[in-house]
Motif scaffolding. Structure first.
Motif, PDB file in Angstrom:
ATOM      1  N   VAL B  30       0.827  -1.248   0.039  1.00  0.00           N
ATOM      2  CA  VAL B  30      -0.066   0.017  -0.035  1.00  0.00           C
ATOM      3  C   VAL B  30       0.952   1.157  -0.028  1.00  0.00           C
ATOM      4  O   VAL B  30       0.648   2.192  -0.578  1.00  0.00           O
ATOM      5  CB  VAL B  30      -1.015  -0.143   1.403  1.00  0.00           C
ATOM      6  CG1 VAL B  30      -1.629   1.265   1.504  1.00  0.00           C
ATOM      7  CG2 VAL B  30      -1.966  -0.938   1.152  1.00  0.00           C
ATOM      8  N   ALA B  31       1.945   1.237   0.748  1.00  0.00           N
ATOM      9  CA  ALA B  31       2.854   2.220   0.824  1.00  0.00           C
ATOM     10  C   ALA B  31       3.423   2.646  -0.622  1.00  0.00           C
ATOM     11  O   ALA B  31       3.522   3.623  -1.007  1.00  0.00           O
ATOM     12  CB  ALA B  31       3.915   2.079   1.849  1.00  0.00           C
ATOM     13  N   GLU B  32       3.793   1.731  -1.281  1.00  0.00           N
ATOM     14  CA  GLU B  32       4.503   1.498  -2.731  1.00  0.00           C
ATOM     15  C   GLU B  32       3.669   2.254  -3.457  1.00  0.00           C
ATOM     16  O   GLU B  32       3.966   3.179  -4.027  1.00  0.00           O
ATOM     17  CB  GLU B  32       4.988   0.407  -2.931  1.00  0.00           C
ATOM     18  CG  GLU B  32       5.786   0.453  -4.154  1.00  0.00           C
ATOM     19  CD  GLU B  32       6.445  -1.088  -4.472  1.00  0.00           C
ATOM     20  OE1 GLU B  32       6.542  -1.206  -5.628  1.00  0.00           O
ATOM     21  OE2 GLU B  32       6.806  -1.667  -3.487  1.00  0.00           O
ATOM     22  N   ARG B  33       2.291   1.859  -3.488  1.00  0.00           N
ATOM     23  CA  ARG B  33       1.406   2.183  -4.518  1.00  0.00           C
ATOM     24  C   ARG B  33       0.734   3.381  -4.313  1.00  0.00           C
ATOM     25  O   ARG B  33       0.529   4.206  -5.353  1.00  0.00           O
ATOM     26  CB  ARG B  33       0.237   1.159  -4.822  1.00  0.00           C
ATOM     27  CG  ARG B  33      -0.941   1.657  -5.679  1.00  0.00           C
ATOM     28  CD  ARG B  33      -2.039   0.305  -5.778  1.00  0.00           C
ATOM     29  NE  ARG B  33      -1.605  -0.888  -6.479  1.00  0.00           N
ATOM     30  CZ  ARG B  33      -2.165  -1.227  -7.809  1.00  0.00           C
ATOM     31  NH1 ARG B  33      -3.258  -0.811  -7.940  1.00  0.00           N
ATOM     32  NH2 ARG B  33      -1.600  -2.147  -8.243  1.00  0.00           N
ATOM     33  N   SER B  34       0.769   3.861  -3.077  1.00  0.00           N
ATOM     34  CA  SER B  34       0.104   5.107  -2.660  1.00  0.00           C
ATOM     35  C   SER B  34       1.241   6.370  -2.697  1.00  0.00           C
ATOM     36  O   SER B  34       0.736   7.157  -2.505  1.00  0.00           O
ATOM     37  CB  SER B  34      -0.799   4.924  -1.345  1.00  0.00           C
ATOM     38  OG  SER B  34      -0.008   4.843  -0.367  1.00  0.00           O
ATOM     39  N   GLY B  35       2.359   5.949  -2.480  1.00  0.00           N
ATOM     40  CA  GLY B  35       3.482   6.923  -2.400  1.00  0.00           C
ATOM     41  C   GLY B  35       3.463   7.466  -1.025  1.00  0.00           C
ATOM     42  O   GLY B  35       4.022   8.536  -0.896  1.00  0.00           O
ATOM     43  N   VAL B  36       3.239   6.668  -0.006  1.00  0.00           N
ATOM     44  CA  VAL B  36       3.229   6.967   1.348  1.00  0.00           C
ATOM     45  C   VAL B  36       3.929   6.478   2.120  1.00  0.00           C
ATOM     46  O   VAL B  36       4.127   5.300   2.000  1.00  0.00           O
ATOM     47  CB  VAL B  36       1.511   7.209   1.956  1.00  0.00           C
ATOM     48  CG1 VAL B  36       1.667   7.549   3.497  1.00  0.00           C
ATOM     49  CG2 VAL B  36       0.472   8.339   1.289  1.00  0.00           C
TER      50      VAL B  36
END
Lengths: 182, 182
Positions: B30-36
């Protein structure tokens, strides 16, 4: 394969999926638990998906006989009670919820057969009701079954709420009599 | 956290669960995909279960406004149409079926909140209908919702059958008017 041996394999399959989920189900695990050689199982069912799909339809533990109480209302209440037991009373509910949940995620399991197989038998309830004049021949039996069985699923599984003793009669009354003010 | 950023995290979460299933969902993904940053996500949601549970309720992509057509029948038909779209039209259906399927197997996800949250809003349909005299105050709104939403789930997801254009009106008529011969 002897029917009794086959049922032992199905039982092992359903217990394993209830305990470990579909990802934890393996033909090796079924072989170990049922005491049947792995290659024998593969000769009959080419994959764990095929094995679980067959167990859903053919296992005695999930067996289903359509009720025949003499009235449509009585039959439908008994039908809903059966779905309630299947989805709320362990161990059947652990098995049913895990296996049906797996069928949603794994189409290769062909869980649809479970519903097709049940519906062939559920139809009899409606055919008898039409013959007795309790139901118009134009009523769609699958719609009635899907409303009633779906309500139990949503209430018990999705909402995680208790399904009360009166639920079956209330749900059947809603569908047979309608809830509208006219 | 800014609402827009939060929605991007929810979107990433729902897309990942639709694509890879719950087991394939990771906070790292999720971090990777959302850039967070991963640690930022963990500061708000302590686990992937908490994150997916929040996304189910708070993501705009699964947003739900109860219909207000002026009649109970119209509102319920619109409600069933909404459930039909949610469960049959990609990408919403990929997300909803995967996330609801995961909620069944993973109680820590607390998928019940999704249904509690929707029901708070669905009740408004019934309160208006009682005020308009279309429905007796004794009718249980949750029973009506569970019958209708459950029927769409069984037909579309379990049976894997198309949900016809007429399905919503037929299902609502069954529950409002009843299918019994009297």
């Amino acid at each position: 394969m002897a029917p009794r041996k086959q049922q032992e394999i199905f039982d092992a399959t359903l217990w394993l999926v209830a305990e470990k989920g579909y990802d934890g189900l393996t033909v090796e695990g079924v072989a170990e638990r049922s005491g049947v050689n792995k290659t024998t199982i593969y000769r009959w069912w080419p994959s764990k998906a095929a094995l679980l799909g067959a167990a859903l339809v053919e296992a005695d533990v999930l067996g289903f006989e359509p009720p025949d109480t003499g009235s449509l209302r009585g039959d439908l209440v008994a039908l809903v009670e059966g779905v309630r037991r299947l989805l709320t009373e362990p161990p059947a509910s652990d098995i049913a919820v895990a296996a049906l949940g797996a069928a949603v995620r794994h189409p290769e399991l062909d869980g649809r057969r479970f519903f097709v197989d049940r519906f062939v038998r559920e139809r009899q309830i409606f055919e008898r009701a039409v013959r007795r004049g309790e139901l118009a021949g134009s009523v769609d039996p699958m719609l009635v079954v899907d409303l009633l069985a779906g309500a139990v699923w949503v209430r018990a599984v999705f909402r995680g709420l208790p399904v009360s003793d009166g639920f079956a009669a209330e749900a059947v009354s809603a569908v047979l009599d309608g809830v509208g003010a006219g």
